[in-house]
Design a protein around this motif. Structure first.
Motif, PDB file in Angstrom:
ATOM      1  N   ILE A   2       0.815  -1.247   0.241  1.00 12.72           N
ATOM      2  CA  ILE A   2       0.026   0.100  -0.092  1.00 12.72           C
ATOM      3  C   ILE A   2       0.859   1.357   0.055  1.00 12.72           C
ATOM      4  N   ASP A   3       0.550   2.191  -0.750  1.00 14.69           N
ATOM      5  CA  ASP A   3       1.142   3.570  -0.529  1.00 14.69           C
ATOM      6  C   ASP A   3       0.185   4.816  -0.684  1.00 14.69           C
ATOM      7  N   GLY A   4      -0.919   4.530  -0.425  1.00 15.48           N
ATOM      8  CA  GLY A   4      -2.055   5.607  -0.388  1.00 15.48           C
ATOM      9  C   GLY A   4      -2.698   6.035  -1.422  1.00 15.48           C
ATOM     10  N   SER A   5      -2.208   5.481  -2.717  1.00 16.38           N
ATOM     11  CA  SER A   5      -2.875   5.607  -3.784  1.00 16.38           C
ATOM     12  C   SER A   5      -4.326   5.119  -4.195  1.00 16.38           C
ATOM     13  N   ALA A   6      -5.068   5.472  -4.710  1.00 13.78           N
ATOM     14  CA  ALA A   6      -6.511   4.722  -5.284  1.00 13.78           C
ATOM     15  C   ALA A   6      -6.074   3.504  -5.591  1.00 13.78           C
ATOM     16  N   CYS A   7      -5.215   3.113  -6.641  1.00 12.37           N
ATOM     17  CA  CYS A   7      -4.794   1.964  -7.119  1.00 12.37           C
ATOM     18  C   CYS A   7      -4.376   1.025  -6.089  1.00 12.37           C
ATOM     19  N   ALA A   8      -3.595   1.451  -5.100  1.00 16.80           N
ATOM     20  CA  ALA A   8      -3.155   0.609  -3.958  1.00 16.80           C
ATOM     21  C   ALA A   8      -4.405   0.157  -3.285  1.00 16.80           C
ATOM     22  N   ASP A   9      -5.518   0.936  -2.938  1.00 18.85           N
ATOM     23  CA  ASP A   9      -6.571   0.978  -2.198  1.00 18.85           C
ATOM     24  C   ASP A   9      -7.273  -0.313  -2.931  1.00 18.85           C
ATOM     25  N   ARG A  10      -7.472  -0.205  -4.262  1.00 17.37           N
ATOM     26  CA  ARG A  10      -8.180  -1.404  -4.913  1.00 17.37           C
ATOM     27  C   ARG A  10      -7.112  -2.537  -4.631  1.00 17.37           C
ATOM     28  N   ALA A  11      -6.136  -2.522  -4.574  1.00 14.50           N
ATOM     29  CA  ALA A  11      -5.228  -3.866  -4.330  1.00 14.50           C
ATOM     30  C   ALA A  11      -5.565  -4.421  -3.129  1.00 14.50           C
ATOM     31  N   LEU A  12      -5.603  -3.298  -2.015  1.00 11.02           N
ATOM     32  CA  LEU A  12      -5.764  -3.965  -0.856  1.00 11.02           C
ATOM     33  C   LEU A  12      -7.361  -4.775  -0.836  1.00 11.02           C
ATOM     34  N   ASP A  13      -8.370  -3.982  -1.427  1.00 15.18           N
ATOM     35  CA  ASP A  13      -9.520  -4.653  -1.473  1.00 15.18           C
ATOM     36  C   ASP A  13      -9.578  -6.078  -2.015  1.00 15.18           C
ATOM     37  N   GLU A  14      -9.179  -6.123  -3.250  1.00 14.55           N
ATOM     38  CA  GLU A  14      -8.681  -7.380  -3.691  1.00 14.55           C
ATOM     39  C   GLU A  14      -8.070  -8.212  -2.832  1.00 14.55           C
ATOM     40  N   ALA A  15      -6.892  -8.019  -2.359  1.00 16.17           N
ATOM     41  CA  ALA A  15      -6.247  -8.733  -1.580  1.00 16.17           C
ATOM     42  C   ALA A  15      -7.269  -9.322  -0.400  1.00 16.17           C
ATOM     43  N   ILE A  16      -7.803  -8.582   0.330  1.00 16.14           N
ATOM     44  CA  ILE A  16      -8.847  -8.795   1.203  1.00 16.14           C
ATOM     45  C   ILE A  16      -9.860 -10.007   0.905  1.00 16.14           C
ATOM     46  N   ARG A  17     -10.464  -9.450  -0.319  1.00 13.93           N
ATOM     47  CA  ARG A  17     -11.363 -10.563  -1.019  1.00 13.93           C
ATOM     48  C   ARG A  17     -10.837 -11.967  -1.060  1.00 13.93           C
ATOM     49  N   LEU A  18      -9.605 -11.767  -1.568  1.00  9.28           N
ATOM     50  CA  LEU A  18      -8.783 -13.137  -1.975  1.00  9.28           C
ATOM     51  C   LEU A  18      -8.539 -13.844  -0.696  1.00  9.28           C
ATOM     52  N   ALA A  19      -7.883 -13.256   0.488  1.00  6.54           N
ATOM     53  CA  ALA A  19      -7.542 -13.887   1.415  1.00  6.54           C
ATOM     54  C   ALA A  19      -8.749 -14.281   2.113  1.00  6.54           C
ATOM     55  N   SER A  20      -9.925 -13.675   2.207  1.00  7.34           N
ATOM     56  CA  SER A  20     -11.129 -14.229   2.811  1.00  7.34           C
ATOM     57  C   SER A  20     -11.549 -15.660   2.123  1.00  7.34           C
ATOM     58  N   LEU A  21     -11.347 -15.688   0.899  1.00  9.70           N
ATOM     59  CA  LEU A  21     -11.857 -16.935   0.085  1.00  9.70           C
ATOM     60  C   LEU A  21     -11.051 -17.790   0.213  1.00  9.70           C
ATOM     61  N   CYS A  22      -9.492 -17.703   0.564  1.00 15.82           N
ATOM     62  CA  CYS A  22      -8.616 -18.727   0.873  1.00 15.82           C
ATOM     63  C   CYS A  22      -8.404 -19.065   2.065  1.00 15.82           C
ATOM     64  N   GLU A  23      -8.976 -18.146   3.136  1.00 12.94           N
ATOM     65  CA  GLU A  23      -8.694 -18.380   4.552  1.00 12.94           C
ATOM     66  C   GLU A  23      -7.078 -18.118   4.755  1.00 12.94           C
ATOM     67  N   ALA A  24      -6.665 -17.046   3.876  1.00  9.44           N
ATOM     68  CA  ALA A  24      -5.031 -16.746   4.057  1.00  9.44           C
ATOM     69  C   ALA A  24      -4.839 -15.658   5.016  1.00  9.44           C
ATOM     70  N   THR A  25      -3.606 -15.380   5.586  1.00 10.73           N
ATOM     71  CA  THR A  25      -3.243 -14.458   6.096  1.00 10.73           C
ATOM     72  C   THR A  25      -2.873 -13.464   5.341  1.00 10.73           C
ATOM     73  N   LEU A  26      -3.112 -12.245   5.510  1.00 12.11           N
ATOM     74  CA  LEU A  26      -2.784 -11.133   4.785  1.00 12.11           C
ATOM     75  C   LEU A  26      -1.569 -10.437   5.401  1.00 12.11           C
ATOM     76  N   GLU A  27      -0.339 -10.145   4.858  1.00 13.92           N
ATOM     77  CA  GLU A  27       0.635  -9.274   4.989  1.00 13.92           C
ATOM     78  C   GLU A  27       0.484  -8.086   4.167  1.00 13.92           C
ATOM     79  N   ILE A  28       0.233  -7.003   5.092  1.00 10.00           N
ATOM     80  CA  ILE A  28       0.286  -5.838   4.306  1.00 10.00           C
ATOM     81  C   ILE A  28       1.448  -4.875   4.664  1.00 10.00           C
ATOM     82  N   VAL A  29       2.024  -4.433   3.713  1.00 10.40           N
ATOM     83  CA  VAL A  29       3.550  -3.733   3.505  1.00 10.40           C
ATOM     84  C   VAL A  29       3.387  -2.361   3.033  1.00 10.40           C
ATOM     85  N   HIS A  30       4.133  -1.434   3.847  1.00  9.16           N
ATOM     86  CA  HIS A  30       4.190  -0.139   3.026  1.00  9.16           C
ATOM     87  C   HIS A  30       5.604   0.269   3.128  1.00  9.16           C
ATOM     88  N   VAL A  31       6.114   0.541   2.125  1.00 11.32           N
ATOM     89  CA  VAL A  31       7.752   0.783   1.902  1.00 11.32           C
ATOM     90  C   VAL A  31       7.897   2.307   1.947  1.00 11.32           C
TER      91      VAL A  31
END
Length: 151
Positions: free
Chosen positions: A9-38
């Motif tokens: 994530i970097d605060g951009s609208a595109c990164a927000d969409r990526a986070l939403d997609e990652a949350i959806r995918l992690a929920s479906l897979c019952e995966a752990t999400l690692e959220i990184v800001h560089v």
């Protein structure tokens, strides 16, 4: 399927969409999400004598912490387990793709999710330079999330 998904994530609208997609995918897979800001320390390469650019660093770090806290709250609202990481490697001098790849290796991520265009300006017309670097370096699959047409 995926057990650990890393999203940047970097605060951009595109990164927000990526986070939403990652949350959806992690929920479906019952995966752990690692959220990184560089923290983008590339400004340190360009000391132009107009003041101390290093004075920007505390604000960049604090901004990154706020982004991670917000992302963590959104992830928990989606009932997904997550961990957050603030990566602040001064010696990398702005090689964000390298820092993301290192984080993916450290966390044993099975998938990296990244927005195609972040807050680093228009350096590539088709894909952002960070996203391109992640795709070129990653040893695991990379899911690219495009910005919405309105953005």
């Amino acid at each position: 399927m995926y057990q650990t998904i890393l999203v940047t994530i970097d605060g951009s609208a595109c990164a927000d969409r990526a986070l939403d997609e990652a949350i959806r995918l992690a929920s479906l897979c019952e995966a752990t999400l690692e959220i990184v800001h560089v923290v983008d320390n590339s400004y340190l390469k360009y000391d132009m004598g107009y003041g101390n650019l290093a004075d920007l660093r505390p604000d960049l770090v604090e901004g990154g912490r706020k982004l991670l806290a917000n992302a963590e709250a959104r992830t928990h609202a989606g009932q997904v387990v997550c961990h957050t990481q603030l990566v602040d490697e001064i010696l990398a001098l702005g090689d964000i793709a390298m820092a993301i790849d290192a984080a993916a290796q450290r966390t044993h991520a099975d998938l990296v999710v990244v927005g195609t265009h972040g807050r680093r300006g228009v350096r590539r017309l088709v894909m952002g330079s960070v996203a391109e670097g992640v795709v070129c370096r990653s040893k695991v699959p990379v899911l690219l999330v495009r910005a919405s047409k309105a953005a």
